[in-house]
Design a protein around this motif. Structure first.
Motif, PDB file in Angstrom:
ATOM      1  N   ILE A 185      11.052   9.463   2.655  1.00  0.00           N
ATOM      2  CA  ILE A 185      11.445   9.774   4.033  1.00  0.00           C
ATOM      3  C   ILE A 185      12.874  10.304   3.977  1.00  0.00           C
ATOM      4  O   ILE A 185      13.773   9.639   3.456  1.00  0.00           O
ATOM      5  N   LEU A 186      13.082  11.516   4.465  1.00  0.00           N
ATOM      6  CA  LEU A 186      14.419  12.112   4.515  1.00  0.00           C
ATOM      7  C   LEU A 186      15.048  11.781   5.860  1.00  0.00           C
ATOM      8  O   LEU A 186      14.479  12.085   6.907  1.00  0.00           O
ATOM      9  N   THR A 187      16.214  11.134   5.850  1.00  0.00           N
ATOM     10  CA  THR A 187      16.900  10.833   7.104  1.00  0.00           C
ATOM     11  C   THR A 187      18.038  11.826   7.313  1.00  0.00           C
ATOM     12  O   THR A 187      18.462  12.505   6.377  1.00  0.00           O
ATOM     13  N   LYS A 188      18.519  11.904   8.552  1.00  0.00           N
ATOM     14  CA  LYS A 188      19.662  12.756   8.935  1.00  0.00           C
ATOM     15  C   LYS A 188      19.426  14.222   8.568  1.00  0.00           C
ATOM     16  O   LYS A 188      20.360  14.947   8.221  1.00  0.00           O
ATOM     17  N   LEU A 189      18.167  14.649   8.650  1.00  0.00           N
ATOM     18  CA  LEU A 189      17.853  16.042   8.299  1.00  0.00           C
ATOM     19  C   LEU A 189      18.494  17.007   9.288  1.00  0.00           C
ATOM     20  O   LEU A 189      18.801  18.141   8.955  1.00  0.00           O
ATOM     21  N   ASP A 190      18.699  16.539  10.525  1.00  0.00           N
ATOM     22  CA  ASP A 190      19.333  17.397  11.536  1.00  0.00           C
ATOM     23  C   ASP A 190      20.817  17.616  11.241  1.00  0.00           C
ATOM     24  O   ASP A 190      21.415  18.564  11.727  1.00  0.00           O
ATOM     25  N   GLY A 191      21.416  16.739  10.423  1.00  0.00           N
ATOM     26  CA  GLY A 191      22.838  16.866  10.113  1.00  0.00           C
ATOM     27  C   GLY A 191      23.090  17.696   8.874  1.00  0.00           C
ATOM     28  O   GLY A 191      24.222  17.947   8.496  1.00  0.00           O
ATOM     29  N   ASP A 192      22.017  18.144   8.196  1.00  0.00           N
ATOM     30  CA  ASP A 192      22.164  18.857   6.933  1.00  0.00           C
ATOM     31  C   ASP A 192      21.931  20.347   7.133  1.00  0.00           C
ATOM     32  O   ASP A 192      20.799  20.786   7.242  1.00  0.00           O
ATOM     33  N   ALA A 193      23.010  21.118   7.203  1.00  0.00           N
ATOM     34  CA  ALA A 193      22.879  22.566   7.409  1.00  0.00           C
ATOM     35  C   ALA A 193      22.407  23.263   6.138  1.00  0.00           C
ATOM     36  O   ALA A 193      21.979  24.401   6.166  1.00  0.00           O
ATOM     37  N   ARG A 194      22.459  22.554   4.999  1.00  0.00           N
ATOM     38  CA  ARG A 194      22.107  23.200   3.731  1.00  0.00           C
ATOM     39  C   ARG A 194      20.624  23.026   3.408  1.00  0.00           C
ATOM     40  O   ARG A 194      19.932  23.974   3.092  1.00  0.00           O
ATOM     41  N   GLY A 195      20.136  21.790   3.449  1.00  0.00           N
ATOM     42  CA  GLY A 195      18.688  21.579   3.275  1.00  0.00           C
ATOM     43  C   GLY A 195      18.203  21.417   1.856  1.00  0.00           C
ATOM     44  O   GLY A 195      17.011  21.388   1.602  1.00  0.00           O
ATOM     45  N   GLY A 196      19.133  21.319   0.888  1.00  0.00           N
ATOM     46  CA  GLY A 196      18.727  21.254  -0.515  1.00  0.00           C
ATOM     47  C   GLY A 196      17.840  20.082  -0.857  1.00  0.00           C
ATOM     48  O   GLY A 196      16.912  20.209  -1.663  1.00  0.00           O
ATOM     49  N   ALA A 197      18.107  18.923  -0.249  1.00  0.00           N
ATOM     50  CA  ALA A 197      17.314  17.727  -0.576  1.00  0.00           C
ATOM     51  C   ALA A 197      15.844  17.926  -0.197  1.00  0.00           C
ATOM     52  O   ALA A 197      14.942  17.557  -0.944  1.00  0.00           O
ATOM     53  N   ALA A 198      15.607  18.531   0.959  1.00  0.00           N
ATOM     54  CA  ALA A 198      14.230  18.757   1.423  1.00  0.00           C
ATOM     55  C   ALA A 198      13.461  19.634   0.440  1.00  0.00           C
ATOM     56  O   ALA A 198      12.258  19.476   0.243  1.00  0.00           O
ATOM     57  N   ILE A 228       0.847  -1.201   0.000  1.00  0.00           N
ATOM     58  CA  ILE A 228       0.000   0.000   0.000  1.00  0.00           C
ATOM     59  C   ILE A 228       0.885   1.254   0.000  1.00  0.00           C
ATOM     60  O   ILE A 228       0.514   2.297  -0.508  1.00  0.00           O
ATOM     61  N   GLU A 229       2.091   1.124   0.603  1.00  0.00           N
ATOM     62  CA  GLU A 229       3.062   2.229   0.621  1.00  0.00           C
ATOM     63  C   GLU A 229       4.432   1.701   0.178  1.00  0.00           C
ATOM     64  O   GLU A 229       4.893   0.676   0.685  1.00  0.00           O
ATOM     65  N   THR A 230       5.056   2.401  -0.761  1.00  0.00           N
ATOM     66  CA  THR A 230       6.443   2.114  -1.142  1.00  0.00           C
ATOM     67  C   THR A 230       7.230   3.376  -0.839  1.00  0.00           C
ATOM     68  O   THR A 230       7.103   4.386  -1.538  1.00  0.00           O
ATOM     69  N   LEU A 231       7.989   3.337   0.258  1.00  0.00           N
ATOM     70  CA  LEU A 231       8.657   4.539   0.752  1.00  0.00           C
ATOM     71  C   LEU A 231      10.134   4.532   0.377  1.00  0.00           C
ATOM     72  O   LEU A 231      10.843   3.554   0.608  1.00  0.00           O
ATOM     73  N   PHE A 232      10.569   5.628  -0.190  1.00  0.00           N
ATOM     74  CA  PHE A 232      11.972   5.781  -0.564  1.00  0.00           C
ATOM     75  C   PHE A 232      12.688   6.514   0.574  1.00  0.00           C
ATOM     76  O   PHE A 232      12.357   7.649   0.908  1.00  0.00           O
ATOM     77  N   VAL A 233      13.660   5.835   1.180  1.00  0.00           N
ATOM     78  CA  VAL A 233      14.415   6.404   2.305  1.00  0.00           C
ATOM     79  C   VAL A 233      15.716   6.974   1.749  1.00  0.00           C
ATOM     80  O   VAL A 233      16.493   6.254   1.115  1.00  0.00           O
ATOM     81  N   VAL A 234      15.947   8.272   1.986  1.00  0.00           N
ATOM     82  CA  VAL A 234      17.124   8.916   1.402  1.00  0.00           C
ATOM     83  C   VAL A 234      17.815   9.800   2.436  1.00  0.00           C
ATOM     84  O   VAL A 234      17.174  10.468   3.244  1.00  0.00           O
ATOM     85  N   ASP A 235      19.134   9.787   2.407  1.00  0.00           N
ATOM     86  CA  ASP A 235      19.965  10.576   3.312  1.00  0.00           C
ATOM     87  C   ASP A 235      19.969  12.037   2.846  1.00  0.00           C
ATOM     88  O   ASP A 235      20.467  12.352   1.773  1.00  0.00           O
ATOM     89  N   ALA A 236      19.401  12.925   3.671  1.00  0.00           N
ATOM     90  CA  ALA A 236      19.312  14.349   3.302  1.00  0.00           C
ATOM     91  C   ALA A 236      20.676  14.980   3.096  1.00  0.00           C
ATOM     92  O   ALA A 236      20.828  15.953   2.351  1.00  0.00           O
ATOM     93  N   MET A 237      21.707  14.418   3.742  1.00  0.00           N
ATOM     94  CA  MET A 237      23.043  15.005   3.649  1.00  0.00           C
ATOM     95  C   MET A 237      23.691  14.782   2.279  1.00  0.00           C
ATOM     96  O   MET A 237      24.716  15.379   1.968  1.00  0.00           O
ATOM     97  N   LEU A 238      23.087  13.922   1.453  1.00  0.00           N
ATOM     98  CA  LEU A 238      23.617  13.716   0.099  1.00  0.00           C
ATOM     99  C   LEU A 238      23.342  14.910  -0.801  1.00  0.00           C
ATOM    100  O   LEU A 238      23.918  15.038  -1.876  1.00  0.00           O
ATOM    101  N   GLY A 239      22.431  15.779  -0.383  1.00  0.00           N
ATOM    102  CA  GLY A 239      22.119  16.984  -1.165  1.00  0.00           C
ATOM    103  C   GLY A 239      21.635  16.644  -2.556  1.00  0.00           C
ATOM    104  O   GLY A 239      20.678  15.906  -2.755  1.00  0.00           O
TER     105      GLY A 239
END
Length: 451
Positions: A246-259, A215-226
């Motif tokens: 789902i964006l992971t490690k969002l707290d470690g990404d000072a840039r935020g481009g992936a979001a 019912i859900e296919t969730l793509f998990v991606v590291d936000a720090m990859l930008g």
């Protein structure tokens, strides 16, 4: 999180003043700065171009109302467009399926799929009272199955055993059959990741998708990859019918481009954001709130929700009653408040959700204290006698030396704690004398949308 972007945009707001209408001339310099801020944040160039064009179109000709400065008026437009860029509104999980609702977790190796599976399982168990089963189909990475077993146990969700000698399709079929027979609400299927996108991995996950019909296919991606995160998301989206990100490690990404890029590039909503390593470190992704945080306005709604979940209402009422009765605020209460704060994700998690001016003031006042320092404070209070905790004024030089030795710290640390306690005690006295209403009145003038 997103600190660089927030700081750049805060400077931009101050650059244009004093005109009654937003024009091409008075916003062009500011838009150039916004463009540079977004590119520095590693937002994809096509996304930046489209975003700036939309802001320009909506802003030009708009009147500057009342007490707003032109900079604030433009920020209003930027806020609305940032919200739209990230999806407009929160898109929750869809569990409307014949139980068990199957959730397939996809992504590259190292993105945090396994930990996110446990985090999301814990979130559904606690918030929606769901009965959760998790299974690992990662038969390639050493200890991947054992890792899921460990984190599932820590999250309080059930784990379906599998082994590296089995085929992923066989594991998935057995887990689904078991979940149906034992009346599970949700089955999480953690799939194998690779260090890069490859055809064999994509073929395997396509087969699993066809077999399980999740019912859900969730793509998990590291936000720090930008920017790389966005390219990976695009490749997965072309191979699989993704339902969300789902964006992971969002707290470690000072840039935020992936979001800011991933929603626009894939067309799929960001459903959750992973923050920190703890299993409680996951939150629903609300585009409007994230836009507010990026622009330094904070996330007051998120803060209130966190407080409602983290605070023990009975204890809070008992403390309020105690203060009203004139018994005062002692070190036992101080320790209790620190414990409640830790439940809410620690001080840094709270500061992140405050508007920029409050967060900076709190950090200057010592709000940058982290979990290690909180544990030290609790250790010092635990070294005191019940009488000392109830009557801190008893603590003189010889007692301070004994407490410091018992907690394994210097006497200066005990003095610092007692100073912090005195400041908090004074603040609590203010609250009981109507100071809270005064503080809220001051805040109303500073926060957007509060009346």
């Amino acid at each position: 999180m997103l600190d660089n972007l927030t700081q750049r945009l805060a400077k931009v707001v101050k650059t244009i003043r004093g005109q009654a209408r937003l024009t091409e001339d008075n916003i062009s310099e500011m838009l150039r700065e916004v463009r540079m801020a977004l590119l520095e944040a590693d937002v994809a160039l096509p996304v930046v171009k489209d975003f700036i064009a939309r802001v320009r179109e909506k802003a030009v000709g708009q009147e500057v109302i009342g007490s707003l400065t032109p900079g604030q008026a433009l920020v209003g437009v930027v806020h609305r467009e940032l919200t739209e860029l990230m999806g407009g509104a929160n898109s929750g999980l869809n569990l409307a399926a014949q139980p068990p609702a199957v959730i397939l977790m996809a992504g590259l190796q190292g993105a945090g799929k396994t930990t996110t599976t446990a985090k999301l399982g814990k979130w559904l168990r606690e918030r929606q009272k769901k009965k959760i089963l998790a299974v690992s189909c990662d038969v390639y990475r050493p200890a991947a199955i054992e890792q899921l077993k460990t984190v599932a146990g820590q999250a309080g969700i059930d784990f379906f055993p599998s082994s590296g000698s089995q085929k992923p399709a066989d594991i998935a079929a057995a887990a689904l059959d078991y979940a149906k027979k034992h009346y599970y609400d949700v089955l999480f299927v953690d799939t194998a990741g690779r260090l890069a996108i490859d055809e064999a991995m994509m073929a395997e996950i396509k087969l699993l998708h066809a077999q399980l019909k999740p019912i859900e296919t969730l793509f998990v991606v590291d936000a720090m990859l930008g920017q790389d995160a966005v390219n990976t998301a695009k490749a997965f989206n072309e191979a699989l019918p993704l339902s969300g990100v789902i964006l992971t490690k969002l707290d470690g990404d000072a840039r935020g481009g992936a979001a800011l890029s991933v929603r626009q590039i894939t067309g799929k909503p960001i459903k959750f954001a992973g923050i920190g390593e703890k299993l409680a470190g996951i939150e629903e992704f609300h585009p409007e709130r994230m836009a507010s945080r990026i622009l330094g306005m904070g996330d007051i709604l998120g803060l209130v929700e966190e407080a409602q979940r983290g605070v023990d209402q009975e204890k809070a009422q008992a403390l309020a009653q105690k203060l009203k009765s004139g018994k005062g605020f002692d070190l036992n209460d101080f320790k209790e408040q620190i414990g409640q704060m830790r439940k809410m994700g620690g001080i840094s998690s709270l500061l992140e959700k405050l508007p920029a001016q409050f967060a900076q003031a709190a950090q200057q006042a010592g709000g940058g204290v982290e979990d290690k320092a909180i544990r030290r404070i609790e250790g010092i209070i635990n070294s005191m006698t019940p009488a000392e905790r109830a009557k801190p004024e008893l603590i003189k030089a010889s007692r301070k030396r004994r407490i410091a030795a018992g907690a394994g710290v210097q006497v200066q640390e005990v003095n610092r704690l007692l100073n912090q306690f005195e400041q908090t005690q004074k603040m609590m006295k203010q609250f009981t004398k109507g100071g809270m209403q005064k503080m809220m009145r001051n805040m109303k003038g500073m926060l957007p949308g509060m009346r």
